[in-house]
Every structure is written in structure tokens, then in C-alpha cells.
Design an enzyme around this catalytic site. Structure first.
Site, PDB file in Angstrom:
ATOM      1  N   HIS A   1       0.842  -1.176   0.000  1.00 22.28           N
ATOM      2  CA  HIS A   1       0.000   0.000   0.000  1.00 22.28           C
ATOM      3  C   HIS A   1       0.883   1.234   0.000  1.00 22.28           C
ATOM      4  O   HIS A   1       1.935   1.229   0.647  1.00 22.28           O
ATOM      5  CB  HIS A   1      -0.920   0.028   1.227  1.00 22.28           C
ATOM      6  CG  HIS A   1      -2.085   0.926   1.029  1.00 22.28           C
ATOM      7  ND1 HIS A   1      -2.014   2.274   1.258  1.00 22.28           N
ATOM      8  CD2 HIS A   1      -3.325   0.678   0.563  1.00 22.28           C
ATOM      9  CE1 HIS A   1      -3.176   2.810   0.956  1.00 22.28           C
ATOM     10  NE2 HIS A   1      -3.995   1.873   0.523  1.00 22.28           N
TER      11      HIS A   1
ATOM     12  N   ASP B   1      -8.051  -5.194  -0.199  1.00 21.00           N
ATOM     13  CA  ASP B   1      -8.538  -5.929  -1.367  1.00 21.00           C
ATOM     14  C   ASP B   1      -8.157  -7.396  -1.362  1.00 21.00           C
ATOM     15  O   ASP B   1      -8.708  -8.185  -2.127  1.00 21.00           O
ATOM     16  CB  ASP B   1      -8.029  -5.263  -2.653  1.00 21.00           C
ATOM     17  CG  ASP B   1      -8.776  -3.982  -2.926  1.00 21.00           C
ATOM     18  OD1 ASP B   1      -9.959  -3.930  -2.565  1.00 21.00           O
ATOM     19  OD2 ASP B   1      -8.183  -3.042  -3.468  1.00 21.00           O
TER      20      ASP B   1
HETATM   21  N1  CMC Z   1       4.288  -7.424  -5.151  1.00 23.96           N
HETATM   22  C1  CMC Z   1       5.637  -7.421  -5.286  1.00 23.96           C
HETATM   23  N2  CMC Z   1       6.402  -6.351  -5.029  1.00 23.96           N
HETATM   24  C2  CMC Z   1       5.811  -5.233  -4.629  1.00 23.96           C
HETATM   25  C3  CMC Z   1       4.399  -5.149  -4.462  1.00 23.96           C
HETATM   26  C4  CMC Z   1       3.639  -6.296  -4.738  1.00 23.96           C
HETATM   27  N3  CMC Z   1       2.315  -6.278  -4.589  1.00 23.96           N
HETATM   28  N4  CMC Z   1       4.075  -3.906  -4.052  1.00 23.96           N
HETATM   29  C5  CMC Z   1       5.224  -3.225  -3.968  1.00 23.96           C
HETATM   30  N5  CMC Z   1       6.279  -4.021  -4.309  1.00 23.96           N
HETATM   31  C6  CMC Z   1       7.702  -3.677  -4.259  1.00 23.96           C
HETATM   32  C7  CMC Z   1       8.126  -2.828  -5.455  1.00 23.96           C
HETATM   33  O1  CMC Z   1       8.576  -3.626  -6.526  1.00 23.96           O
HETATM   34  C8  CMC Z   1       9.222  -1.992  -4.840  1.00 23.96           C
HETATM   35  O2  CMC Z   1      10.360  -2.793  -4.735  1.00 23.96           O
HETATM   36  P1  CMC Z   1      11.844  -2.124  -4.876  1.00 23.96           P
HETATM   37  O3  CMC Z   1      11.970  -1.173  -3.710  1.00 23.96           O
HETATM   38  O4  CMC Z   1      12.782  -3.274  -4.822  1.00 23.96           O
HETATM   39  O5  CMC Z   1      11.851  -1.422  -6.202  1.00 23.96           O
HETATM   40  C9  CMC Z   1       8.740  -1.745  -3.399  1.00 23.96           C
HETATM   41  O6  CMC Z   1       7.895  -2.866  -3.093  1.00 23.96           O
HETATM   42  C10 CMC Z   1       7.931  -0.452  -3.223  1.00 23.96           C
HETATM   43  O7  CMC Z   1       6.900  -0.463  -4.196  1.00 23.96           O
HETATM   44  P2  CMC Z   1       6.290   0.831  -4.896  1.00 23.96           P
HETATM   45  O8  CMC Z   1       5.738   0.430  -6.213  1.00 23.96           O
HETATM   46  O9  CMC Z   1       7.305   1.946  -4.839  1.00 23.96           O
HETATM   47  O10 CMC Z   1       5.145   1.186  -3.889  1.00 23.96           O
HETATM   48  P3  CMC Z   1       3.976   2.173  -4.204  1.00 23.96           P
HETATM   49  O11 CMC Z   1       3.659   2.840  -2.916  1.00 23.96           O
HETATM   50  O12 CMC Z   1       4.296   3.032  -5.372  1.00 23.96           O
HETATM   51  O13 CMC Z   1       2.798   1.176  -4.661  1.00 23.96           O
HETATM   52  C11 CMC Z   1       0.911  -0.238  -4.629  1.00 23.96           C
HETATM   53  C12 CMC Z   1       1.735   0.804  -3.855  1.00 23.96           C
HETATM   54  C13 CMC Z   1      -0.398  -0.508  -3.879  1.00 23.96           C
HETATM   55  C14 CMC Z   1       0.547   0.351  -6.022  1.00 23.96           C
HETATM   56  C15 CMC Z   1       1.751  -1.513  -4.797  1.00 23.96           C
HETATM   57  O14 CMC Z   1       2.087  -2.036  -3.526  1.00 23.96           O
HETATM   58  C16 CMC Z   1       1.045  -2.586  -5.636  1.00 23.96           C
HETATM   59  O15 CMC Z   1       1.160  -2.560  -6.870  1.00 23.96           O
HETATM   60  N6  CMC Z   1       0.284  -3.530  -4.978  1.00 23.96           N
HETATM   61  C17 CMC Z   1      -0.475  -4.500  -5.698  1.00 23.96           C
HETATM   62  C18 CMC Z   1      -1.795  -3.881  -6.165  1.00 23.96           C
HETATM   63  C19 CMC Z   1      -2.784  -3.711  -5.021  1.00 23.96           C
HETATM   64  O16 CMC Z   1      -2.997  -4.616  -4.227  1.00 23.96           O
HETATM   65  N7  CMC Z   1      -3.403  -2.534  -5.008  1.00 23.96           N
HETATM   66  C20 CMC Z   1      -4.484  -2.235  -4.036  1.00 23.96           C
HETATM   67  C21 CMC Z   1      -4.085  -1.181  -3.079  1.00 23.96           C
HETATM   68  S1  CMC Z   1      -5.263  -1.094  -1.707  1.00 23.96           S
HETATM   69  C22 CMC Z   1      -6.696  -0.493  -2.430  1.00 23.96           C
HETATM   70  C23 CMC Z   1      -6.607   0.971  -2.630  1.00 23.96           C
HETATM   71  O17 CMC Z   1      -6.609   1.698  -1.617  1.00 23.96           O
HETATM   72  O18 CMC Z   1      -6.605   1.381  -3.789  1.00 23.96           O
END
Ligand code: CMC
Length: 428
Positions: free
Chosen positions: A307, A364
Site C-alpha cells: 500500500h 482488497d
Molecule cells: N508485489 C511485489 N512487489 C511489490 C508489491 C507487490 N504487490 N508492491 C510493492 N512491491 C515492491 C516494489 O517492486 C518496490 O520494490 P523495490 O523497492 O525493490 O523497487 C517496493 O515494493 C515499493 O513499491 P512501490 O511500487 O514503490 O510502492 P507504491 O507505494 O508506489 O505502490 C501499490 C503501492 C499498492 C501500487 C503496490 O504495492 C502494488 O502494486 N500492490 C499491488 C496492487 C494492489 O494490491 N493494489 C491495491 C491497493 S489497496 C486499495 C486501494 O486503496 O486502492
């Protein structure tokens, strides 16, 4: 003395006021930075940018706190109903008995959708994604109620639009499901409560007497409460930015529905179940999928994990996890997909990749399992999220209009070609 921040740029010192929120959140007000220095700040994804001051929802991602108008999500989930929470978000205070009854009544009065709108459904192919259908129909409501075009038309006109939106969204959503099946639509029954009414429009068929299961209706109401607002996320910010151009509320909400659709936001609940089914059909090896999620050359992400804001746990996920167990127990459901979910969760929570990056199951991860248990088709999961999130979007829009926020218009750092001469087509 009030705090200030000093920036030193090319030997020149600029001073900016520090703003403090009611929960001691602090921000540097750099709105005059460009005017004074010619510089802008650069923050892709707005990870560190406060787009507004807001009095609606507070969340502390480190401590796992979420509250609406000061009331904790745990207490609201236990004691409140969805429409009560909707009133709280939009009006700012919990309603008394009369206020709640009048709010309910105003919603009940508007649950029907203009018969002409039914023709729109017939024009969509039966495989149309219900989020696309919902976004289009919510937008088209503005053409049925032209008096709603002006967001500053006065409190009564705005309230009427709000009642219509909250009242009609379950009808529009359930009808998109009926349309997908090419079944006749079911009209609202206004003696039922909000969640019950939605269930009967989704699941009753002319030949059968549909009985609403109170466990299911309660679980649905809880899910709506948990989704009702989440401060400046992708869809709420979209609603605010579209509304900031003074576009009407229906259109602004329709934009929010589009933003919610993506799998990194509300679309994650559909993506979670699809991922769990893929793992099951592939033999149930969760380690293989954890390895895929960790592989930087593989675009696969563990859906329902991580998240942007919650870095220790998602408080909504805690509440929903318990509700999920209760619903599955009460309905006597034994779902192999749930076994995969449990294995995946346990393995990820012990894996250093997920632990180091503070990636925990989000709301989710579990909501899809409940929706599946109560018979909601996978393609409708994000629509369910949209119904729940609607009061939050409305509250965000209303706050933005009432506090007379300027039109949203970010800056950029241009990295394209420098000025060059046009080359005639035959010389390229
Ligand atoms: N699976 C694998 N790796 C992950 C995941 C995941 N679900 N989420 C984050 N990471 C890794 C990412 O690759 C990065 O690694 P590194 O530091 O080595 O590059 C690190 O964790 C930080 O990730 P980020 O993309 O910078 O984090 P963010 O804050 O930009 O993204 C997120 C948040 C929710 C988009 C992401 O965690 C994700 O894609 N999750 C899966 C989709 C999901 O479940 N979304 C629903 C969110 S809750 C409902 C809502 O409120 O919308």
C-alpha cells in the site's frame, strides 16, 4: 513563534511557512516557491505532496490508523451503518435520529432510474465490463438532470444531486449485472435497506422468491463502510481535480470510477481472485508465485499486497479478515481459493522481500474472497468498491467546492526537444 522552512538555492535563502494539521501532520507550504525563485518541486506520483488541507479522513500509515471525521474505522465498522457513515462523511457530523431518517428517506425516494436509461444497457455488449458501463451511466445522469450542471447552484440543488447519486448507483450497478446475463432488470424495493435492496436487484429473478440472507447483507454493509473514504488516493484526487474545473458532480464521480478501475487501485480486488485462481489452476504452488513477484524482470506483482500509505498493516484488512471468516463460517463455504490465499499470505509474511519492503495484505486481499462467497461475479468486485467509495468522493468534491479550491494544474519539468525548424514532408 510559528515554524518556517528555509530553502537555500544558488546562495539565495527563501522562507516558507509550515502548516500543521490537527493530528500534528506537518507540511511546508511552497505555493509561492515558483513565484519567488522560478523553481518548481518535482514529485512523480505525488508521493510526498500534500495536494490539499482536508478535514474528512485521517490516516496514519505507520501506526495503521484510519478515521472518518475523527471516528475510528474500528468503531464505525462495529456500531454504524453505511448510510450513517455516508452522512458523517458528507455532512461532517454523525446524524441524529431525525437527520438519519430524513437522509434515508431522501435516498429511498430516488432509487429508480429513468426508463430511458434502460435502453443504454441494451446497446452495451453483454461482455462489457461493468465498471465501463457504470462510469458511462453515471456520467450520463448529468444529461437527465441538467439543473445539476452548476456545482454552485445552491445547497438544495447540490443535495439533490448527492441523493440521486447515492440512491441510483446500486440500481445502475445491479442492472449492469443483469444486462451481462441478458436477464430482465429488477426494480428497487424501497422498504429494504441499502445493502438489502442492492442484493435483491442483483440476485432476484421473476420465477423465484429471493430471500435476503442477513449475514450477507450485514457483510456487504460492512464492506461499504470500510471502503467509504481513504483521503487523497488516485480516484479521490481525480474527482477533486475534475471537479476543480467546475465540471458537474456526476461527471466528476464518473472520472473517479474510471480512476478506481485500474488494478493498482480498486481493480486489485478482481485481480486478487484472478491471481488466486491462476495459482490454483497451476497446481497451487505459492512459492513459484512469490518468486515471480520478487523477480524484477517479471512484471507480476502479488495483488492485494502493499500500500502506498500503510507500511505496517492496513486497519481495514484486519477488520475484513475477521468478517471474511465469519461470512464463510455462516454460509458454510469451503473454498479452495481461500486455502491458496491463506498459504500465500502466510508465506509472504515470512519472506524477507515482503517483510523488508513492509508489504502486507491490503483491504482488497480479503474483500474479493467475501464478494465471491456471497455470489458477486468477479467482474463486479470493483463496482462494489465504487458503491462503497461514493460518499467519500462526494465529501471530497464538496469540501473542494466549499473551500473554493483553485483549478488543479500541476507543473512539469520539460525534457523534450529544444526549438527546431519544421522539415517539409518530402525532405524527411
Ligand atoms: N508485489 C511485489 N512487489 C511489490 C508489491 C507487490 N504487490 N508492491 C510493492 N512491491 C515492491 C516494489 O517492486 C518496490 O520494490 P523495490 O523497492 O525493490 O523497487 C517496493 O515494493 C515499493 O513499491 P512501490 O511500487 O514503490 O510502492 P507504491 O507505494 O508506489 O505502490 C501499490 C503501492 C499498492 C501500487 C503496490 O504495492 C502494488 O502494486 N500492490 C499491488 C496492487 C494492489 O494490491 N493494489 C491495491 C491497493 S489497496 C486499495 C486501494 O486503496 O486502492
Amino acid at each position: 513563534m510559528s515554524e518556517t522552512a528555509k530553502f537555500i538555492l544558488n546562495g539565495e535563502t527563501y522562507e516558507f511557512p509550515v502548516t500543521e494539521g490537527s493530528e500534528n501532520e506537518k507540511g511546508i507550504d511552497i505555493s509561492k516557491l515558483r513565484g519567488q525563485s522560478g523553481y518548481v518541486t518535482l514529485d512523480p506520483g505525488y508521493k510526498n505532496t500534500g495536494a490539499t488541507e482536508s478535514g474528512i479522513t485521517f490516516l496514519d500509515g505507520e501506526k495503521g490508523i484510519l478515521s472518518y471525521r475523527g471516528y475510528s474505522i474500528e468503531e464505525l465498522a462495529e456500531k454504524s451503518t453505511f448510510l450513517e457513515v455516508a452522512y458523517l462523511l458528507i455532512e461532517g457530523e454523525l446524524p441524529n435520529k431525525e437527520q438519519l431518517e430524513s437522509f434515508n428517506e431522501n435516498i429511498r425516494k430516488h432509487t429508480l432510474v429513468a426508463e430511458d436509461m434502460r435502453k443504454f444497457y441494451q446497446a452495451f455488449p453483454h461482455h462489457a465490463h461493468p465498471m465501463g458501463v457504470l462510469g458511462s451511466l453515471v456520467n450520463s445522469l448529468s444529461s437527465f438532470y441538467p439543473e445539476s450542471q452548476d456545482p454552485n447552484r445552491g445547497e438544495d440543488a447540490v443535495d439533490l444531486t448527492i441523493y440521486r447519486l447515492i440512491a441510483k448507483i446500486p440500481t445502475l450497478a445491479a442492472w449492469s449485472h443483469k444486462n451481462a446475463q441478458r436477464h430482465p432488470v429488477v426494480y428497487p424495493k424501497n422498504e429494504l435497506n441499502y445493502s438489502e435492496n442492492f442484493l435483491q436487484m442483483m440476485f432476484s429473478v421473476p420465477s423465484e422468491d429471493y430471500k435476503i440472507d442477513p449475514v450477507v447483507a450485514k457483510a456487504l454493509d460492512l464492506l461499504f463502510i470500510l471502503h467509504a473514504d481513504h483521503e487523497q488516493n488516485c480516484s479521490a484526487s481525480t474527482v477533486r481535480i475534475v471537479g476543480s474545473s467546475q465540471a458537474n458532480l456526476y461527471t466528476s464521480i464518473s472520472a473517479g470510477i474510471s480512476a478506481l478501475w485500474g488494478p493498482l487501485h480498486g481493480g486489485a480486488n478482481q485481480a486478487v481472485i484472478e491471481m488466486l485462481e491462476d495459482i490454483k489452476n497451476d497446481g497451487g504452488d505459492v512459492t513459484k508465485y512469490l518468486d515471480k513477484a520478487k523477480d524484477k524482470n517479471d512484471p507480476f506483482r502479488l495483488m492485494g499486497f502493499g500500500h502506498r500509505v500503510y507500511k505496517n498493516f492496513d486497519p481495514r484488512a484486519r477488520i475484513i479478515k475477521k468478517a471474511c471468516d465469519d461470512v464463510l463460517d455462516a454460509l458454510g463455504i469451503d473454498d479452495p481459493v481461500l486455502d491458496i490465499a491463506k498459504k500465500l499470505e502466510a508465506a509472504a509474511l515470512e519472506d524477507p522481500y515482503f517483510v523488508d519492503r513492509k508489504l502486507y495484505p491490503n483491504v482488497d486481499f480479503y474483500s474479493g474472497i467475501i464478494y465471491r462467497a456471497i455470489g458477486i461475479p468477479t467482474e463486479m468486485f470493483t463496482v462494489m468498491f465504487a458503491i462503497g467509495r461514493l460518499p467519500g468522493w462526494i465529501a471530497q468534491w464538496k469540501e473542494m467546492i466549499e473551500t473554493k479550491q483553485p483549478i488543479g494544474r500541476p507543473r512539469q519539468i520539460y525534457t523534450g526537444a529544444n526549438a527546431r525548424n519544421y522539415v517539409e514532408l518530402n525532405k524527411r
